[in-house]
Design a protein around this motif. Structure first.
Motif, PDB file in Angstrom:
ATOM      1  N   PHE A 256      14.701  16.510 -37.758  1.00 19.53           N
ATOM      2  CA  PHE A 256      15.535  17.214 -38.732  1.00 19.53           C
ATOM      3  C   PHE A 256      15.561  18.726 -38.494  1.00 19.53           C
ATOM      4  O   PHE A 256      16.259  19.452 -39.204  1.00 19.53           O
ATOM      5  CB  PHE A 256      15.047  16.916 -40.151  1.00 19.53           C
ATOM      6  N   ASP A 257      14.831  19.187 -37.511  1.00 21.78           N
ATOM      7  CA  ASP A 257      14.801  20.613 -37.174  1.00 21.78           C
ATOM      8  C   ASP A 257      15.986  20.917 -36.268  1.00 21.78           C
ATOM      9  O   ASP A 257      15.869  21.005 -35.050  1.00 21.78           O
ATOM     10  CB  ASP A 257      13.477  20.946 -36.485  1.00 21.78           C
ATOM     11  N   ALA A 300      17.234   5.919 -48.207  1.00 25.48           N
ATOM     12  CA  ALA A 300      15.949   6.523 -47.867  1.00 25.48           C
ATOM     13  C   ALA A 300      15.848   6.740 -46.363  1.00 25.48           C
ATOM     14  O   ALA A 300      16.332   5.921 -45.581  1.00 25.48           O
ATOM     15  CB  ALA A 300      14.811   5.627 -48.326  1.00 25.48           C
ATOM     16  N   PRO A 301      15.226   7.832 -45.927  1.00 24.10           N
ATOM     17  CA  PRO A 301      15.008   8.047 -44.497  1.00 24.10           C
ATOM     18  C   PRO A 301      13.898   7.133 -43.994  1.00 24.10           C
ATOM     19  O   PRO A 301      13.202   6.491 -44.791  1.00 24.10           O
ATOM     20  CB  PRO A 301      14.585   9.521 -44.432  1.00 24.10           C
ATOM     21  N   PRO A 341      20.052  13.180 -38.327  1.00 20.62           N
ATOM     22  CA  PRO A 341      19.612  12.491 -37.105  1.00 20.62           C
ATOM     23  C   PRO A 341      19.590  10.974 -37.266  1.00 20.62           C
ATOM     24  O   PRO A 341      19.283  10.447 -38.335  1.00 20.62           O
ATOM     25  CB  PRO A 341      18.193  13.029 -36.893  1.00 20.62           C
ATOM     26  N   GLY A 342      19.974  10.299 -36.194  1.00 23.44           N
ATOM     27  CA  GLY A 342      19.816   8.851 -36.134  1.00 23.44           C
ATOM     28  C   GLY A 342      20.700   8.062 -37.059  1.00 23.44           C
ATOM     29  O   GLY A 342      20.382   6.927 -37.420  1.00 23.44           O
TER      30      GLY A 342
END
Length: 370
Positions: A256-257, A300-301, A341-342
């Motif tokens: 997430f950066d 949810a991640p 991401p993802g």
């Protein structure tokens, strides 16, 4: 989407279009047909609210050409869309390759911020549905903190009062009340609701107040019940969730950066301005972290990460569970879909799922969809 509160008042639900990259009017029309109208179809509703983001250039064009403004209003009507709120925080370039700190400029010590905000108010007064007399605009919490001086503060408050005068004049001229909400955000001059009360306590409360962003409040570890009793009008609420990592689970935050947006990160005992600094050792790993990365409301991640969705539920209950609503405008604002991401979720389906999640939460606190 409109809801009836038990007291008989109407509450509006919208999603914010700052998730879509568009800097000009052709791009804005394309997002209305390519995304917003399709979200409405997925939800199966006759009318969908959108929290419209108009970059500075597009706003100037609309005011310079009355035909363009009429064309936009007609497009909204044709597509079954309505606008009762605008996002006036980003000035332009919100989907540039790198945004970071640039989103806070021009700040409230600048005449450009005054002009932009009054332009948006003029546009919103003309876009409001015929049966709606009040619109809202959210704006940045004065400025990012690092370049702020006593002179900046004096100029900014003079500008804030000037905008209030402009909004009052607009209401007298059009019969439409446009209210402006300053949005507390981590790292800014107005970071928390107590700071909002202290710095904005003497503003014109008929036209000015706060916009409560649930992600930002959760990052400050503010109790929801305290946040809604701040003593200033709550112009609108932004339904959003922060990203959270448990003690020892912070390594999972690395994907997430990303480099476009600023991801302020907070722990109960510390704060850093971006996730990169936190991961480099800026925060204690024996505490939980909350990250300014707006996450989808309904999903949810991957574990061990979670979101602050439980906090958002608490906030909605605090705002709407009483005898009357503490605000009438709810805006889903997950602008980070394009850097998440993802994920391979279709954006239309994702936004529709967020709105459906919010719709069900509002039903839970007693609001009935109209």
């Amino acid at each position: 989407m409109r809801f009836r509160h038990p007291d008989g008042s109407t509450v509006h639900l919208a999603y914010c279009t700052n998730v879509h990259p568009a800097e000009d009017l052709p791009g804005i029309h394309a997002q209305l047909t390519g995304f917003a109208a399709r979200v409405r179809d997925v939800l199966g509703v006759d009318r969908l609210g959108i929290g419209l983001w108009l970059p500075h250039g597009a706003a100037r064009t609309l005011l310079a050409d009355g035909a363009e403004l009429l064309r936009l209003r007609a497009a909204l009507d044709r597509l079954g869309l309505e606008v009762v709120t605008l996002n006036g925080f980003p000035y332009r370039g919100f989907h540039d390759e790198v945004v970071k700190y640039r989103v806070y400029y021009p700040d409230w010590s600048s005449p450009e911020r005054v002009r932009y905000t009054l332009d948006l108010a003029e546009i919103l007064a003309r876009l409001l549905p015929d049966d709606v007399a009040e619109g809202t605009i959210s704006t940045l919490p004065l400025a990012w903190r690092t370049e702020w001086t006593a002179d900046s503060a004096t100029t900014a408050m003079a500008n804030v009062h000037a905008v209030a005068e402009g909004l009052r004049a607009l209401a007298g001229r059009t019969g439409k009340l446009i209210r402006l909400g300053f949005e507390p955000e981590p790292g800014c001059i107005v970071e928390t609701t107590p700071q909002a009360t202290r710095l904005l306590g003497d503003v014109d409360r008929d036209h000015l107040g706060v916009c409560l962003d649930a992600c930002h409040l959760a990052m400050g570890f503010e109790a929801a019940r305290d946040a809604v009793n701040l003593g200033l009008p709550i112009v609108k609420v932004q339904a959003s969730c922060a990203l959270e990592a448990p003690p020892g689970g912070q390594a999972a935050l690395a994907p997430f950066d990303e480099r476009r947006f600023l991801h302020q990160t907070r722990a109960p005992s510390g704060a850093v301005d971006d996730l990169e600094a936190a991961l480099a050792g800026g925060l204690p790993r024996e505490e939980r972290w909350r990250v300014h990365f707006h996450m989808p409301l309904h999903a949810a991640p991957p574990p061990p990460l979670t979101t602050t969705a439980p906090y958002l539920r608490e906030l909605l209950h605090a705002l709407f569970g009483g005898g009357s609503p503490l605000t009438r405008h709810v805006e889903v604002e997950t602008y980070t879909w394009n850097v998440l991401p993802g994920t391979s979720v279709d954006l239309v389906e994702g936004i529709a799922a967020e709105l459906d999640w919010t719709r069900r939460e509002l039903n839970t606190v007693g609001l009935k969809e109209l």
